[in-house]
Design a protein around this motif. Structure first.
Motif, mmCIF file in Angstrom:
data_model
loop_
_atom_site.group_PDB
_atom_site.id
_atom_site.type_symbol
_atom_site.label_atom_id
_atom_site.label_comp_id
_atom_site.label_asym_id
_atom_site.label_seq_id
_atom_site.Cartn_x
_atom_site.Cartn_y
_atom_site.Cartn_z
ATOM 1 N N ASN A 1 1.159 -1.459 0.194
ATOM 2 C CA ASN A 1 0.353 0.163 0.151
ATOM 3 C C ASN A 1 0.924 1.079 -0.130
ATOM 4 O O ASN A 1 0.394 2.251 0.015
ATOM 5 C CB ASN A 1 -0.748 -0.074 0.939
ATOM 6 N N ILE A 2 2.354 0.824 -0.433
ATOM 7 C CA ILE A 2 3.094 2.246 -0.791
ATOM 8 C C ILE A 2 2.345 3.352 -1.584
ATOM 9 O O ILE A 2 2.815 2.151 -2.787
ATOM 10 C CB ILE A 2 4.624 1.740 -0.003
ATOM 11 N N ASN A 3 2.940 3.944 -1.536
ATOM 12 C CA ASN A 3 2.523 5.598 -3.066
ATOM 13 C C ASN A 3 3.953 6.026 -2.972
ATOM 14 O O ASN A 3 4.577 7.286 -1.362
ATOM 15 C CB ASN A 3 1.780 6.267 -2.722
ATOM 16 N N ILE A 4 4.761 6.690 -3.690
ATOM 17 C CA ILE A 4 5.901 7.784 -3.944
ATOM 18 C C ILE A 4 5.382 8.482 -3.782
ATOM 19 O O ILE A 4 5.385 8.620 -5.015
ATOM 20 C CB ILE A 4 7.267 6.446 -4.735
ATOM 21 N N GLY A 5 5.957 9.935 -3.720
ATOM 22 C CA GLY A 5 5.933 11.244 -4.323
ATOM 23 C C GLY A 5 7.404 11.975 -3.897
ATOM 24 O O GLY A 5 8.149 11.436 -3.439
ATOM 25 N N VAL A 6 7.406 12.728 -5.389
ATOM 26 C CA VAL A 6 7.956 12.947 -5.559
ATOM 27 C C VAL A 6 8.452 14.868 -6.301
ATOM 28 O O VAL A 6 7.025 15.232 -6.354
ATOM 29 C CB VAL A 6 9.213 13.083 -7.343
#
Ligand code: CTP
Ligand code: MG
Length: 387
Positions: A223-228
């Motif tokens: 359930n992880i989301n990566i953002g930059v």
């Protein structure tokens, strides 16, 4: 004891035993899996969060090598810690013996963090009415039995996979454990049955899995989301230089509508990107009088509030590009400042700095830029119940 049981017009005293005295060897971790982090909480804390509202007392059973860490966690939940044994059976028995006599003893694996309110209340209600309430789900796979070279197929419609929690009449389960012949039952209801009692199954949940293998750990991170995020601001005389909420002593500062904290801006954009929300340019327009000269840490508080109900922050990583001033000495302060504001451990934040070897507007000292990445974990909701 939580009010959702009050419909029964009784207030049973519930003693909870959480067993966490294993080694977690099958996960391949170098430490006990109950101490593995999901978001910024351990597996064990996720378990205790769910059980605490129902418990009049909590016993955590752990191994001596985990004692310091488990004691710290136990303190947060007003729980008592006792040492376990070489088998799960012995650990549960130690936990049961440490309970102050009560109505219901509820036993749960410290490595099963996905239990929900519904299962807990069903187990307790059933234990009150019938002496036991054991979470179980109908078997999904066909089960074969092989004995003396002969394979037979069992009738799947009669088979269940048993989980925890398992709740029992306190006196009966203590008695059953004291009479059990052996020390290696992997299931508490088996011990209960051995003493002549009748087990009652209640609806468990296919989501209420136990963390056992490395694949289970991998699934925790599904359930992880990566953002930059990225930002750059011009360096000018007559402005304060603020990075991550920390004011640096330097002859120039960053120019902007807010305090122009370029690092915090990149971090906010990374968080918003991971949460699939609009960026700070949209949320906090630079022509709004509300944000004129505002501290970016105040904006960071707002971004955190926006994501808090759905996500927990797993980690933040950022790199600041600046020719001058030298940032290495101040980076620990910047990490501490951001960690404190975001409510996460310092170990979950990494900040590094680089020059651009004299190249471009950063290299000639006219600007500072920052890149950030953020990992968010979607919080578990209660929508996987099995009615
Ligand atoms: N457990 C325990 N005491 C033991 C063995 C297990 O309290 N001597 C607990 C574990 O901490 C876990 C639960 O019982 O919460 C279920 O056991 P299992 O999944 O087998 O966990 P581990 O024994 O830790 O894992 P492994 O068998 O892979 O080493
Ligand atoms: Mg084991």
């Amino acid at each position: 004891m939580k009010s959702s049981l009050s419909a029964l017009n009784v207030k049973p005293k519930v003693g909870v035993v959480v067993v966490a005295a294993g080694k977690g060897e099958r996960t391949g971790l170098t430490y006990n899996k109950v101490l593995y982090n999901i978001g910024h909480k351990t597996v064990l804390e996720s378990v205790l969060d769910k059980l605490k509202p129902y418990a009049d007392q909590i016993i955590i059973v752990c191994a001596d090598f985990d004692l310091p860490k488990i004691r710290d966690i136990a303190e947060l939940y007003d729980a008592k810690v006792v040492l376990g044994g070489d088998t799960r059976f012995l650990s549960v028995y130690n936990g049961l013996k440490a309970l102050t006599p009560c109505d219901i003893a509820l036993i749960h694996d410290g490595a099963r963090p996905f239990l929900n309110e519904h299962i807990i209340t069903e187990c307790i209600k059933s234990a009150l009415l019938s002496g036991s309430g054991v979470a179980a789900v109908p078997a999904i796979d066909t089960v074969k039995q092989q004995q003396d070279g002969k394979v037979t197929t069992l009738d799947r419609s009669t088979l269940y996979n048993v989980q925890t929690p398992q709740a029992f009449n306190y006196a009966r389960i203590i008695d059953a454990y004291s009479r059990f012949d052996g020390d290696s039952a992997t299931d508490d209801s088996a011990v209960y049955e051995y003493a002549g009692n009748r087990t009652v199954l209640v609806n468990g949940d296919y989501n209420n899995t136990k963390i056992t293998t490395a694949a289970d750990l991998f699934r925790l991170n599904e359930n992880i989301n990566i953002g930059v995020g990225f930002d750059v601001h011009r360096l000018v005389s007559g402005r304060a230089l603020i990075l991550g909420g920390v004011e640096l002593s330097y002859e120039k500062g960053l120019l902007g509508h807010s305090d122009a904290d370029v690092l915090t801006h990149a971090v906010m954009d990374a968080m918003l990107s991971a949460a699939n929300l609009p960026d700070i340019g949209v949320l906090f327009p630079d022509d709004s009088p509300d944000t004129l000269d505002i501290s970016s840490m105040v904006l960071l508080d707002k971004v955190k509030q926006m994501i808090d109900s759905r996500y927990s922050i797993v980690s933040v990583s950022a790199v600041i590009a600046a020719q001058k001033p030298k940032l290495a000495p101040i980076i620990p302060d910047i990490k501490a400042s951001l960690a404190q504001r975001l409510g996460i451990e310092k170990s979950c934040i990494n900040i590094s700095a680089t020059t651009t070897e004299g190249l471009g507007i950063i290299g000639n000292g006219d600007a500072i830029a920052a890149n950030a990445a953020c990992i968010l974990n979607t919080k578990n909701t209660e929508n996987n119940q099995n009615d």
